[in-house]
Design a protein around this motif. Structure first.
Motif, PDB file in Angstrom:
ATOM      1  N   ARG A   1      -2.833   0.316  -4.182  1.00 29.43           N
ATOM      2  CA  ARG A   1      -2.120  -1.273  -3.862  1.00 29.43           C
ATOM      3  C   ARG A   1      -1.255  -1.469  -4.959  1.00 29.43           C
ATOM      4  O   ARG A   1      -1.850  -1.801  -6.023  1.00 29.43           O
ATOM      5  CB  ARG A   1      -3.380  -2.038  -3.796  1.00 29.43           C
TER       6      ARG A   1
ATOM      7  N   GLU B   1     -10.435  -0.426  -2.809  1.00 26.97           N
ATOM      8  CA  GLU B   1      -9.132   0.403  -3.179  1.00 26.97           C
ATOM      9  C   GLU B   1      -9.525   1.973  -3.123  1.00 26.97           C
ATOM     10  O   GLU B   1      -8.428   2.586  -3.893  1.00 26.97           O
ATOM     11  CB  GLU B   1      -8.466  -0.457  -4.285  1.00 26.97           C
TER      12      GLU B   1
ATOM     13  N   TRP C   1       0.941  -1.016  -0.182  1.00 29.45           N
ATOM     14  CA  TRP C   1      -0.213  -0.060   0.057  1.00 29.45           C
ATOM     15  C   TRP C   1       0.867   1.181  -0.031  1.00 29.45           C
ATOM     16  O   TRP C   1       1.744   1.542   0.795  1.00 29.45           O
ATOM     17  CB  TRP C   1      -0.950   0.184   1.100  1.00 29.45           C
TER      18      TRP C   1
END
Length: 620
Positions: free
Chosen positions: A101, A163, A90
């Motif tokens: 990510r 995400e 990350w």
């Protein structure tokens, strides 16, 4: 322009060995297991003694990168070395604060990660936190879980976008409270600051390390702990080292007598009948308590009786951070009447230069110390067998997580050293003093209660004796004094303690070992020649008699990890962790220079030096 990130070959064992996380040029990586090392380019490292004690087939150094040619602009790829992968995966952008990510497919050779949303592109930075568990697993923090969870443990927000996160900074707060992770999914708006990020929060363990495939993950029930990625408890390497010494006949009066006692013990036959039985460790412990035999002698006798390697040796790496005792052969080599010599092991005996001296404190100094041996050249092999996380006594992760390989990563380093022994008669008389025994008895009780007991007993032996604390503290004091006079920093010097009474040991080795094939420049050995060493020892004693933290330091009844130190602090006796065999534990300056009731081994020298200084002052 592309850039190349490099790690020295000597750093692939410590401090950047398998499982270690390190930062370089604003990026963060973790060293992968040796199963991912390239098969070509590995360099064999020869150390039969260490390989035999660890029960492995041999050692290999990481493939070395090609040396930079003249005019190298770092735009040509080097030869592959030890593999490292990006961790944490990350990342965040310092401009738009978006989190991404990063996957292996996103990597571009020679380029740092870039933010896909900013123009001009900005370099992404790694998140500051990771999660670990006592089983040795390491993984990214589940930032989606964190952003959607509540501090009071209430019901989490539901969101399908895992995400779309941002790492925000608030100007209205400070510290971790100013940092927060927010979900930017449409209609969600979940956000949580990092005020209480450190610790356990009910997250699940990934069951693997970052370099392991998803199929290698195990079901891990251990609670995870969130720490900073540079935290000290994220990585505890288990390193073994051995000096490259010629084969030497160990004195018969030491080993033969002990071997006879072991063979005559009433449990010896039971242990030989089934060395791998569940009761074997108990049999070994009882034999050691009755005979004072060390692990090395027991393993050698078991191998002789059973015709193979002792199970205690081959099982040491996966079961716990046990280190083999290699001091017996080294002590025999340093104390041999005619020291052996090879290309990588060159010794010469010398003295303090105080023969016939009658004036104090020089006469007292000569009576307290024994043999002085200078090692003009030493070769040391350092091998990494595994690591732990969270605490040193946690579950050990081997360097080969597949457990298929029979070799270990290692490096060889060259250097020089000073070997110094105490006077055997004076030491025995001092050890018999009731006050000395009472003081060490308290340290032994603290050691029995400490979580570091098993690890430290690999250094001290089955029992803690006064001579170990004395010699260990003396080695620290000598290193600190030599750092002022030899041209080396304290982090460049290391110690080896030879203090096992059952092997008749009573000395120390202070040495330096560098990754260069030519070794070092001779500054340490030169400082060991007469009369320099005697002057160094006298200045060491005078410095040790006073600490800037006295009287608190001198009167302390327990300090350091587990209260395993007495009169020893950063101002007087502690060293960098890489220099100490025992992790800066089991130190007591009082046993060297004395206290109110406890006689110090060198106390008379302190008194004589002060009297001589006072007399010189009166004459002037």
């Amino acid at each position: 322009m592309s850039r190349t990130l490099r790690v020295r070959q000597s750093q692939t064992v410590v401090p950047f060995g398998v499982g270690a996380v390190f930062d370089i040029q604003g990026e963060s990586f973790v060293a992968t297991g040796i199963g991912d090392w390239p098969s070509r380019g590995r360099q064999p490292i020869d150390s039969p003694r260490l390989a035999d004690r660890l029960g492995v087939s041999g050692f290999y150094a990481a493939p070395a990168a090609a040396p930079a040619a003249a005019g190298d602009r770092f735009d040509v790829a080097d030869a592959p070395g030890a593999p490292y992968i990006r961790f944490p995966s990350w990342l965040f952008c310092g401009a738009c604060r978006r989190m991404k990510r990063w996957r292996i497919a996103d990597e571009k050779r020679g380029q740092a990660p870039r933010c896909p949303s900013c123009s001009p592109t900005r370099t992404l930075a790694p998140m500051r936190f990771a999660q670990i568990c006592q089983a040795g697993h390491l993984s990214d923090v589940d930032w989606w879980f964190w952003a959607h969870s509540r501090r009071d443990g209430g019901e989490r927000r539901q969101c399908g976008e895992r995400e779309k996160l941002r790492f925000l900074v608030s100007e209205r707060a400070s510290g971790l409270e100013a940092l927060s992770v927010a979900c930017t999914a449409k209609g969600c708006g979940a956000v949580r600051d990092l005020l209480d990020i450190l610790g356990t929060h009910g997250m699940r363990c990934s069951g693997r390390n970052p370099w392991q495939r998803a199929g290698e993950a195990v079901d891990c029930p251990r609670p995870v702990q969130i720490v900073q990625r540079t935290a000290g408890n994220l990585y505890y390497p288990i390193v073994h080292s051995a000096l490259d010494i010629p084969e030497t006949d160990v004195p018969a009066h030491t080993d033969d007598a002990l071997a006879d006692q072991v063979r005559e013990h009433h449990l010896w036959v039971s242990l030989c009948r089934d060395p791998a039985s569940p009761r074997a460790p108990l049999f070994r412990q009882m034999i050691q308590e009755d005979t004072a035999a060390d692990d090395g002698l027991l393993d050698a006798l078991l191998a002789e009786e059973t015709g193979g390697t002792s199970p205690a040796v081959t099982a040491a790496a996966p079961d716990g951070p046990a280190r083999p005792d290699l001091s017996r052969e080294e002590w025999a080599a340093f104390t041999a009447p005619a020291p052996p010599a090879t290309r990588d092991f060159a010794l010469r005996e010398t003295t303090l230069g105080l023969a016939g001296e009658t004036d104090e404190p020089w006469a007292g100094l000569a009576s307290r110390f024994g043999r002085v041996v200078l090692a003009d050249r030493l070769r040391e092999v350092r091998a990494l067998s595994g690591f732990t996380r969270v605490s040193p006594d946690a579950a050990v992760v081997p360097v080969d997580t597949s457990r298929r390989l029979k070799w270990l990563p290692a490096v060889e380093v060259f250097g020089e050293g000073i070997f110094l022994t105490l006077d055997q008669g004076e030491l025995k008389d001092w050890e018999e003093d009731p006050e000395v025994r009472r003081r060490v008895k308290g340290m032994r009780a603290d050691l029995d209660r400490s979580f570091q007991k098993d690890r430290l007993q690999n250094v001290t032996g089955p029992e803690l004796f006064p001579r170990f604390v004395l010699l260990h503290t003396l080695a620290h004091l000598v290193i600190r004094q030599l750092s002022f006079e030899s041209g080396y920093t304290t982090a460049s010097l290391r110690e080896r303690i030879y203090a096992r009474p059952e092997q008749d040991q009573y000395g120390i080795l202070v040495y330096t070992a560098a990754g260069d094939a030519e070794g070092t420049l001779g500054g340490l050995v030169r400082q060991g020649e007469p009369p320099r060493l005697a002057e160094t020892l006298l200045r060491m004693v005078e410095s040790a008699a006073w600490c800037s933290a006295d009287p608190l330091c001198a009167e302390h009844s327990g300090q350091g990890f587990g209260n395993l130190n007495r009169a020893a602090c950063h101002a007087c006796a502690l060293l960098p962790e890489t220099s100490c065999e025992a992790g800066n534990s089991l130190l007591d300056r009082t046993l060297v220079v004395g206290g109110e009731r406890v006689p110090g081994y060198l106390q008379s020298i302190v008194t004589a030096a002060r009297a001589a200084a006072a007399g010189a002052l009166e004459r002037t």
